[in-house]
Structure formats: C-alpha cells, structure tokens
Design an enzyme around this catalytic site. Structure first.
Site, mmCIF file in Angstrom:
data_model
loop_
_atom_site.group_PDB
_atom_site.id
_atom_site.type_symbol
_atom_site.label_atom_id
_atom_site.label_comp_id
_atom_site.label_asym_id
_atom_site.label_seq_id
_atom_site.Cartn_x
_atom_site.Cartn_y
_atom_site.Cartn_z
ATOM 1 N N ARG A 105 -20.128 11.681 -16.181
ATOM 2 C CA ARG A 105 -20.134 12.649 -17.277
ATOM 3 C C ARG A 105 -19.773 14.053 -16.803
ATOM 4 O O ARG A 105 -19.386 14.911 -17.608
ATOM 5 C CB ARG A 105 -21.517 12.688 -17.936
ATOM 6 C CG ARG A 105 -21.902 11.395 -18.623
ATOM 7 C CD ARG A 105 -23.310 11.484 -19.202
ATOM 8 N NE ARG A 105 -23.397 12.502 -20.240
ATOM 9 C CZ ARG A 105 -23.206 12.262 -21.534
ATOM 10 N NH1 ARG A 105 -22.919 11.037 -21.944
ATOM 11 N NH2 ARG A 105 -23.315 13.221 -22.422
ATOM 12 N N LYS A 116 -27.262 -4.973 -9.743
ATOM 13 C CA LYS A 116 -28.634 -5.249 -10.179
ATOM 14 C C LYS A 116 -29.354 -3.937 -10.516
ATOM 15 O O LYS A 116 -28.970 -2.869 -10.014
ATOM 16 C CB LYS A 116 -29.372 -6.027 -9.083
ATOM 17 C CG LYS A 116 -29.662 -5.203 -7.816
ATOM 18 C CD LYS A 116 -30.948 -4.439 -7.928
ATOM 19 C CE LYS A 116 -31.123 -3.371 -6.934
ATOM 20 N NZ LYS A 116 -32.208 -2.438 -7.208
ATOM 21 N N ASP A 124 -26.088 -7.953 -5.648
ATOM 22 C CA ASP A 124 -27.281 -7.288 -5.121
ATOM 23 C C ASP A 124 -26.854 -6.692 -3.781
ATOM 24 O O ASP A 124 -26.665 -7.424 -2.810
ATOM 25 C CB ASP A 124 -28.425 -8.294 -4.941
ATOM 26 C CG ASP A 124 -29.716 -7.640 -4.448
ATOM 27 O OD1 ASP A 124 -29.641 -6.490 -3.962
ATOM 28 O OD2 ASP A 124 -30.774 -8.277 -4.528
ATOM 29 N N HIS A 125 -26.704 -5.383 -3.731
ATOM 30 C CA HIS A 125 -26.163 -4.747 -2.528
ATOM 31 C C HIS A 125 -27.040 -4.970 -1.304
ATOM 32 O O HIS A 125 -26.588 -4.823 -0.174
ATOM 33 C CB HIS A 125 -25.977 -3.233 -2.764
ATOM 34 C CG HIS A 125 -27.268 -2.508 -3.047
ATOM 35 N ND1 HIS A 125 -27.708 -2.245 -4.328
ATOM 36 C CD2 HIS A 125 -28.210 -2.003 -2.217
ATOM 37 C CE1 HIS A 125 -28.856 -1.615 -4.266
ATOM 38 N NE2 HIS A 125 -29.193 -1.444 -3.008
ATOM 39 N N LYS A 137 -26.856 -5.846 3.826
ATOM 40 C CA LYS A 137 -27.496 -5.236 4.996
ATOM 41 C C LYS A 137 -27.316 -6.135 6.222
ATOM 42 O O LYS A 137 -27.470 -7.360 6.132
ATOM 43 C CB LYS A 137 -28.993 -5.007 4.735
ATOM 44 C CG LYS A 137 -29.299 -3.845 3.805
ATOM 45 C CD LYS A 137 -30.794 -3.674 3.647
ATOM 46 C CE LYS A 137 -31.131 -2.407 2.875
ATOM 47 N NZ LYS A 137 -30.847 -1.193 3.632
ATOM 48 N N GLU A 165 -39.858 1.558 3.277
ATOM 49 C CA GLU A 165 -38.870 2.613 3.047
ATOM 50 C C GLU A 165 -39.529 3.980 3.149
ATOM 51 O O GLU A 165 -40.675 4.157 2.718
ATOM 52 C CB GLU A 165 -38.213 2.453 1.675
ATOM 53 C CG GLU A 165 -37.341 1.229 1.547
ATOM 54 C CD GLU A 165 -36.348 1.362 0.403
ATOM 55 O OE1 GLU A 165 -36.350 2.421 -0.262
ATOM 56 O OE2 GLU A 165 -35.582 0.422 0.186
ATOM 57 N N ASP A 183 -37.002 -3.006 -9.502
ATOM 58 C CA ASP A 183 -35.979 -2.464 -8.611
ATOM 59 C C ASP A 183 -35.945 -3.185 -7.274
ATOM 60 O O ASP A 183 -34.881 -3.365 -6.686
ATOM 61 C CB ASP A 183 -36.230 -0.972 -8.386
ATOM 62 C CG ASP A 183 -35.160 -0.333 -7.503
ATOM 63 O OD1 ASP A 183 -33.969 -0.649 -7.694
ATOM 64 O OD2 ASP A 183 -35.515 0.460 -6.626
ATOM 65 N N HIS A 234 -34.270 -7.896 -4.571
ATOM 66 C CA HIS A 234 -34.216 -7.785 -3.111
ATOM 67 C C HIS A 234 -35.205 -8.737 -2.423
ATOM 68 O O HIS A 234 -34.829 -9.527 -1.546
ATOM 69 C CB HIS A 234 -34.536 -6.350 -2.670
ATOM 70 C CG HIS A 234 -33.556 -5.330 -3.149
ATOM 71 N ND1 HIS A 234 -32.272 -5.643 -3.518
ATOM 72 C CD2 HIS A 234 -33.660 -3.975 -3.293
ATOM 73 C CE1 HIS A 234 -31.636 -4.545 -3.876
ATOM 74 N NE2 HIS A 234 -32.461 -3.528 -3.751
#
Length: 286
Positions: free
Chosen positions: A43, A142, A171-172, A176, A210, A229, A234
C-alpha cells in the site's frame, strides 16, 4: 527463462525477514533463474528506488551471514521493482497486468505473503484481471485461515480460479537448514535410521525457542496468535518429520502421505488434558 516474482506484502515482516534474504542467497549462488524480476506489492507510495533503499535498510537486521555487501546489493537491487496497490481495487490489478505484459515473462509467480483473510480477495481479483494464465503460479503462505471453515473457504475460492497444479501452499519453516537436515538424519544416516524406533526412544521434545518478540506484528498476533502462527504449522511439521515412516520416494505426494499417517495417529486433546498439560502465556507491554 524469464521469470517474474510478484510479492504481495512486499513491505511486510515476512518479506524482508525471510523472503528477501532467501532470494538474495539464490541470486548470490546463481540459483535464481536468469531474467528474473522481483516486484514488491504494498500500500505504500514508493518508487522503485525507495523500495530498494527500504529493503537495503532491512538487510541490516538479518543475520550477518545473510547480509549482502554494498556491491552485491547493488547488483541484486536491479531485480527489484515496486507497485503500490490497494488490493480491493480492480483498477490496481489492471495496472499490475499492464506492468507484467511489458515483457511477457515465461513464468509468473504470485506470492501471497499477506494476512490469510486477503487470499480469496487477491485470487478473485487476479482472475478478474486475467492474471490467472496457464503460466502463472500462486503461492499461499501459512497460515491458511484461522480455522477449518476459513481454510476450506480459501481453498475453494483459490481453486475456482487456479488449477491445483498452479497452487503452492507453503510453510517457510521447512526451508530452515536444521529442518532439512532432519530428513537426512532420519533417512540417510545408517547409524540413526535403524534406531529411530519406539523401542529405543523414550520421548521426544520439540522446542522452538525464539528471541524475537511481537515487535511490529501486533495486528497479526491480535487476530492470529502464537498458537496458529507456530504450533499448528511449524511444530506439527516438525512432529511429522520426526515421526513419519520413510516415504516410497521423494515426490511431494509420497512425503505428504506419510505425514498424514502421523497426523491421523495423534490423540485428540481432552478438556482435562488441556488443563493439566498445556501452559499459555500472554505478551505484555515492554
């Protein structure tokens, strides 16, 4: 092969934290297709140069090993362009279509790194603008909805305007290195593979630790939350990788089939078990 990657959510957290560093690494190591172009969509009212400067500034916040040098970024930046869009306005998709038509790339990938409640709108608008051509692919990041009903609604709407082979649900987290190495440890290690049995393993603990807080993702967490999330995608993907049997081959369908066997074997939580075994926390100010 000419290649256009259109990143919806091109100024968002996922884009600069995960996607751009990964794209730069692909560019650096020569695995990004020749003739590639990366178009950020957002945007914000940004020129191409301002968008490149924004991404360059964001690279200062990623891991040191993934940061480009000034010379490397100057070359990578030549691939970056920006289109300002209101995702609800058909005329903005017409502008995007005109931009993509300037060079008629062999493959166009629409990567939807946005909130899931926008997936259906974007897919419908892309189709209305004639951007769901056979050489187009759409990537859904995701989470795909916030519950079963919204997930089915997204899949139904996207499936109405794209064929199944054009749709990639991603799913990134699976990219990893530690997750990738897990498969090698499971199925390519002659020492561990025979021992990866219930007779030899007492229990398995999955820890996703994390240091990253909510930061500027308050709006996302307000509607999605940490459970959706992190856990239902994950963590469950890690559980499947740990518990699945060897697939018959490396094809995506074979891997999916073995993962489904794990998920179908899970015991449903009871109210009593939730009260006893689950601890939830709440982010506070500061």
């Amino acid at each position: 092969m000419s290649f256009d990657l259109v990143l919806f959510g091109g100024t968002g957290d996922l884009c600069w934290r995960k996607l751009m560093p990964a794209l730069f690494q692909a560019f650096k190591h020569g695995t990004l297709p020749d003739g590639a172009r990366i178009i950020g969509v957002g945007r914000d009212d940004l020129s191409d140069e301002r968008y490149r400067a924004l991404i360059q500034g964001r690279f200062d916040n990623v891991e040191l090993a993934k940061r480009p040098s000034a010379d490397e970024f100057a070359r990578f930046a030549q691939l970056l362009e920006f289109v300002s869009m209101d995702l609800s306005k058909p005329e903005h998709y017409a502008y995007l279509r005109a931009k993509l038509a300037q060079r008629q790339a062999d493959t166009v990938v629409m990567y939807l790194a946005t909130a899931p409640n926008l997936f259906a709108t974007i897919a419908e608008q892309l189709a209305a603008a004639g951007l769901n051509t056979p050489h187009t692919r759409v990537v859904l990041e995701k989470p795909l909805g916030h519950d079963l009903a919204s997930n089915r609604a997204i899949n139904h709407t996207v499936g109405q305007v794209f064929t199944e082979h054009q749709i990639y649900r991603i799913d990134h987290y699976l990219g990893k290195p530690s997750v990738q190495n897990l498969f090698a440890l499971r199925f390519g290690n002659a020492l561990f593979e025979p021992l990866w049995r219930r007779e030899h393993i007492a229990n398995i603990q999955i820890t996703i630790a994390e240091e990253l807080g909510v930061e500027k993702r308050g709006g996302f967490y307000e509607t999605t939350g940490a459970l959706r999330d992190m856990v239902q995608n994950h963590a469950l993907q890690l559980l499947c990788a740990i518990g699945m049997e060897p697939p018959i081959n490396s094809h995506a369908d074979a891997i999916r089939d073995e993962k489904l066997k794990v998920l179908r074997s899970l015991k449903a939580w009871s109210v009593e078990a939730l009260k006893q075994d689950v601890i939830r926390g709440q982010y506070t100010a500061g």
